[in-house]
Design a protein around this motif. Structure first.
Motif, PDB file in Angstrom:
ATOM      1  N   SER A   1       0.834  -1.207   0.000  1.00  0.00           N
ATOM      2  CA  SER A   1       0.000   0.000   0.000  1.00  0.00           C
ATOM      3  C   SER A   1       0.869   1.258   0.000  1.00  0.00           C
ATOM      4  CB  SER A   1      -0.950   0.004   1.193  1.00  0.00           C
ATOM      5  OG  SER A   1      -0.220  -0.026   2.399  1.00  0.00           O
ATOM      6  N   GLY A   2       1.970   1.230   0.758  1.00  0.00           N
ATOM      7  CA  GLY A   2       2.887   2.368   0.740  1.00  0.00           C
ATOM      8  C   GLY A   2       3.532   2.554  -0.615  1.00  0.00           C
ATOM      9  N   PHE A   3       3.848   1.439  -1.269  1.00  0.00           N
ATOM     10  CA  PHE A   3       4.452   1.502  -2.598  1.00  0.00           C
ATOM     11  C   PHE A   3       3.486   2.133  -3.601  1.00  0.00           C
ATOM     12  CE2 PHE A   3       5.090  -0.832  -6.683  1.00  0.00           C
ATOM     13  CZ  PHE A   3       6.259  -0.205  -7.067  1.00  0.00           C
ATOM     14  N   ILE A   4       2.242   1.718  -3.576  1.00  0.00           N
ATOM     15  CA  ILE A   4       1.248   2.270  -4.514  1.00  0.00           C
ATOM     16  C   ILE A   4       1.030   3.757  -4.235  1.00  0.00           C
ATOM     17  CG2 ILE A   4      -1.178   2.153  -5.207  1.00  0.00           C
ATOM     18  CD1 ILE A   4       0.493  -0.085  -6.369  1.00  0.00           C
ATOM     19  N   ARG A   5       0.994   4.121  -2.962  1.00  0.00           N
ATOM     20  CA  ARG A   5       0.845   5.543  -2.610  1.00  0.00           C
ATOM     21  C   ARG A   5       2.046   6.343  -3.100  1.00  0.00           C
ATOM     22  NH1 ARG A   5       1.956   8.390   2.336  1.00  0.00           N
ATOM     23  NH2 ARG A   5       0.820  10.363   2.306  1.00  0.00           N
ATOM     24  N   GLY A   6       3.246   5.785  -2.941  1.00  0.00           N
ATOM     25  CA  GLY A   6       4.446   6.449  -3.434  1.00  0.00           C
ATOM     26  C   GLY A   6       4.447   6.603  -4.946  1.00  0.00           C
ATOM     27  N   LEU A   7       3.927   5.601  -5.644  1.00  0.00           N
ATOM     28  CA  LEU A   7       3.828   5.696  -7.110  1.00  0.00           C
ATOM     29  C   LEU A   7       2.904   6.838  -7.513  1.00  0.00           C
ATOM     30  CD1 LEU A   7       3.549   1.992  -8.329  1.00  0.00           C
ATOM     31  CD2 LEU A   7       5.492   3.516  -8.550  1.00  0.00           C
ATOM     32  N   LYS A   8       1.791   6.958  -6.817  1.00  0.00           N
ATOM     33  CA  LYS A   8       0.847   8.048  -7.131  1.00  0.00           C
ATOM     34  C   LYS A   8       1.493   9.411  -6.876  1.00  0.00           C
ATOM     35  CE  LYS A   8      -2.721   5.316  -7.841  1.00  0.00           C
ATOM     36  NZ  LYS A   8      -2.726   4.710  -9.157  1.00  0.00           N
TER      37      LYS A   8
END
Length: 149
Positions: free
Chosen positions: A104-111
């Motif tokens: 979830s942190g990775f996806i947030r960082g991608l955004k």
């Protein structure tokens, strides 16, 4: 009629039998004939090929079993996509955890970083291109830890 039958891919015997029993609509040639794919029953029996017991050759059983099989096929086409997405997410999560980050942190960082890669591509990167995936993970982590976020 011969050229028309050849263009539609209908055998002569089938067309001749079917043409004898049907009248044409006004202004149209006599095209209301049985094509090679057959009648409704023939279609059902063709779909029921390979079923066990009388379900392959008794009309009522074959009709019910084919109907249920088509329902299962429709549902399974959607399940296949759902399971593929779940598999991609698991692969991304496994790849990201090597760099001390969760999914979830990775996806947030991608955004936050403005990286628009879909999950299928990200999972392929995690498996086939680990160095490219590491660069993506680092840029996502940098976007998370930057003071603007």
């Amino acid at each position: 009629h011969e050229m028309l039958l050849a263009a539609l891919g209908v055998c002569r015997a089938t067309a001749r039998i079917a043409l004898q029993g049907w009248r044409a609509a006004p202004g149209l040639p006599q095209l209301q004939f049985q094509r090679e794919f057959g009648t409704r029953k023939e279609k059902i029996f063709r779909l029921a090929k390979g079923f066990r017991g009388r379900s392959k050759n008794c009309w009522r059983l074959a009709r019910n079993r084919v109907h249920k099989a088509l329902q299962h096929a429709y549902r399974s086409r959607r399940l296949k996509r759902r399971q593929a997405r779940t598999r991609w997410i698991m692969q991304i999560n496994a790849g990201v955890r090597e760099y001390d980050l969760n999914y979830s942190g990775f996806i947030r960082g991608l955004k936050l970083a403005g990286i628009e890669l879909n999950r299928k591509v990200l999972s392929q990167l995690a498996i086939q291109e680990p160095y490219s995936f590491r660069a993506v993970v680092w840029s996502a982590r940098d976007a998370l830890t930057s003071p603007t976020s």
